[in-house]
Design a protein around this motif. Structure first.
Motif, PDB file in Angstrom:
ATOM      1  N   GLU A 133     -24.375 -14.057  16.016  1.00  0.00           N
ATOM      2  CA  GLU A 133     -24.436 -14.142  17.473  1.00  0.00           C
ATOM      3  C   GLU A 133     -25.706 -13.508  18.017  1.00  0.00           C
ATOM      4  O   GLU A 133     -26.016 -13.655  19.183  1.00  0.00           O
TER       5      GLU A 133
ATOM      6  N   CYS B  99     -13.985  -3.827  23.021  1.00  0.00           N
ATOM      7  CA  CYS B  99     -13.426  -5.103  23.491  1.00  0.00           C
ATOM      8  C   CYS B  99     -13.948  -5.519  24.868  1.00  0.00           C
ATOM      9  O   CYS B  99     -13.209  -6.051  25.692  1.00  0.00           O
ATOM     10  N   TYR B 100     -15.231  -5.246  25.113  1.00  0.00           N
ATOM     11  CA  TYR B 100     -15.831  -5.695  26.365  1.00  0.00           C
ATOM     12  C   TYR B 100     -15.983  -7.213  26.329  1.00  0.00           C
ATOM     13  O   TYR B 100     -16.379  -7.772  25.309  1.00  0.00           O
ATOM     14  N   PRO B 101     -15.685  -7.886  27.426  1.00  0.00           N
ATOM     15  CA  PRO B 101     -15.840  -9.344  27.438  1.00  0.00           C
ATOM     16  C   PRO B 101     -17.317  -9.731  27.497  1.00  0.00           C
ATOM     17  O   PRO B 101     -18.139  -9.004  28.063  1.00  0.00           O
ATOM     18  N   VAL B 102     -17.645 -10.851  26.918  1.00  0.00           N
ATOM     19  CA  VAL B 102     -18.992 -11.404  27.033  1.00  0.00           C
ATOM     20  C   VAL B 102     -19.025 -12.155  28.351  1.00  0.00           C
ATOM     21  O   VAL B 102     -18.225 -13.057  28.582  1.00  0.00           O
TER      22      VAL B 102
ATOM     23  N   LYS C 262     -18.182  -5.456  21.198  1.00  0.00           N
ATOM     24  CA  LYS C 262     -17.325  -6.628  21.091  1.00  0.00           C
ATOM     25  C   LYS C 262     -15.973  -6.313  20.456  1.00  0.00           C
ATOM     26  O   LYS C 262     -14.936  -6.785  20.925  1.00  0.00           O
ATOM     27  N   TYR C 263     -15.971  -5.520  19.379  1.00  0.00           N
ATOM     28  CA  TYR C 263     -14.739  -5.336  18.616  1.00  0.00           C
ATOM     29  C   TYR C 263     -14.052  -3.991  18.832  1.00  0.00           C
ATOM     30  O   TYR C 263     -12.832  -3.900  18.761  1.00  0.00           O
TER      31      TYR C 263
ATOM     32  N   LYS D 152     -25.410 -14.352  28.854  1.00  0.00           N
ATOM     33  CA  LYS D 152     -26.417 -14.138  27.828  1.00  0.00           C
ATOM     34  C   LYS D 152     -27.666 -13.571  28.467  1.00  0.00           C
ATOM     35  O   LYS D 152     -27.927 -13.802  29.640  1.00  0.00           O
TER      36      LYS D 152
ATOM     37  N   HIS E 248     -23.569  -4.257  18.971  1.00  0.00           N
ATOM     38  CA  HIS E 248     -22.829  -5.506  19.192  1.00  0.00           C
ATOM     39  C   HIS E 248     -21.392  -5.356  18.705  1.00  0.00           C
ATOM     40  O   HIS E 248     -20.440  -5.699  19.406  1.00  0.00           O
ATOM     41  N   THR E 249     -21.225  -4.828  17.522  1.00  0.00           N
ATOM     42  CA  THR E 249     -19.887  -4.631  16.957  1.00  0.00           C
ATOM     43  C   THR E 249     -19.074  -3.665  17.817  1.00  0.00           C
ATOM     44  O   THR E 249     -17.906  -3.924  18.125  1.00  0.00           O
TER      45      THR E 249
END
Length: 151
Positions: A2, A30-33, A26-27, A36, A22-23
């Protein structure tokens, strides 16, 4: 991955650090994308007034959160979609400036179409030129310059 794009210019340690962030976001958090990061064109890009006006009609936002909101001040084209959507987006108080060199309107503190669509600055007072300079300095700090007007 990504994390495509300009990451190839990063050192191995910078790429690792970016991947860790990023990890984490995102994981772990758990922030939403929500969009871009998009690259703006270099300011050396040249644009005619007709192209500026046509850019206002663009709704292409495949790699962006919002489509461009381009307007010019003193011949420099800025993109207000980067943080200025509430002011320059549809329904915003300055939306009428998009697609135009708004220098005269800004100098006169006017939202009149006759001032927005007129780029003649020759009859501005000293006070109006100072007001325009203040607006221009704000835009330099706040929005990316994406082009220079050539006509």
């Amino acid at each position: 991955s990504e994390l495509d794009g300009d990451c190839e210019n990063l050192s191995a340690s910078e790429q690792d650090q970016l991947q860790e962030w990023h990890t984490k976001f995102k994981y772990v958090k758990c922030y939403p994308v929500v969009g871009k990061v998009s690259k703006t064109p270099p300011p050396e890009t040249r644009m005619t007034r007709a192209q500026l006006k046509d850019s206002f009609k663009s709704t292409n936002s495949k790699s962006r959160v919002h489509p461009p909101l381009l307007f010019a001040v003193r011949g420099k084209v800025y993109d207000a979609s980067y943080g200025g959507w509430d002011h320059y987006g549809p329904g915003g108080p300055y939306h009428r400036f998009c697609g135009y060199d708004a220098s005269r309107a800004l100098a006169k503190m006017s939202l009149e179409s006759s001032d927005i669509q007129n780029s003649d600055l020759s009859d501005l007072t000293e006070k109006e030129i100072k007001i325009l300079d203040d607006w221009h300095n704000l835009f330099i700090r706040k929005y990316p310059q994406v082009a220079t007007l050539v006509d």
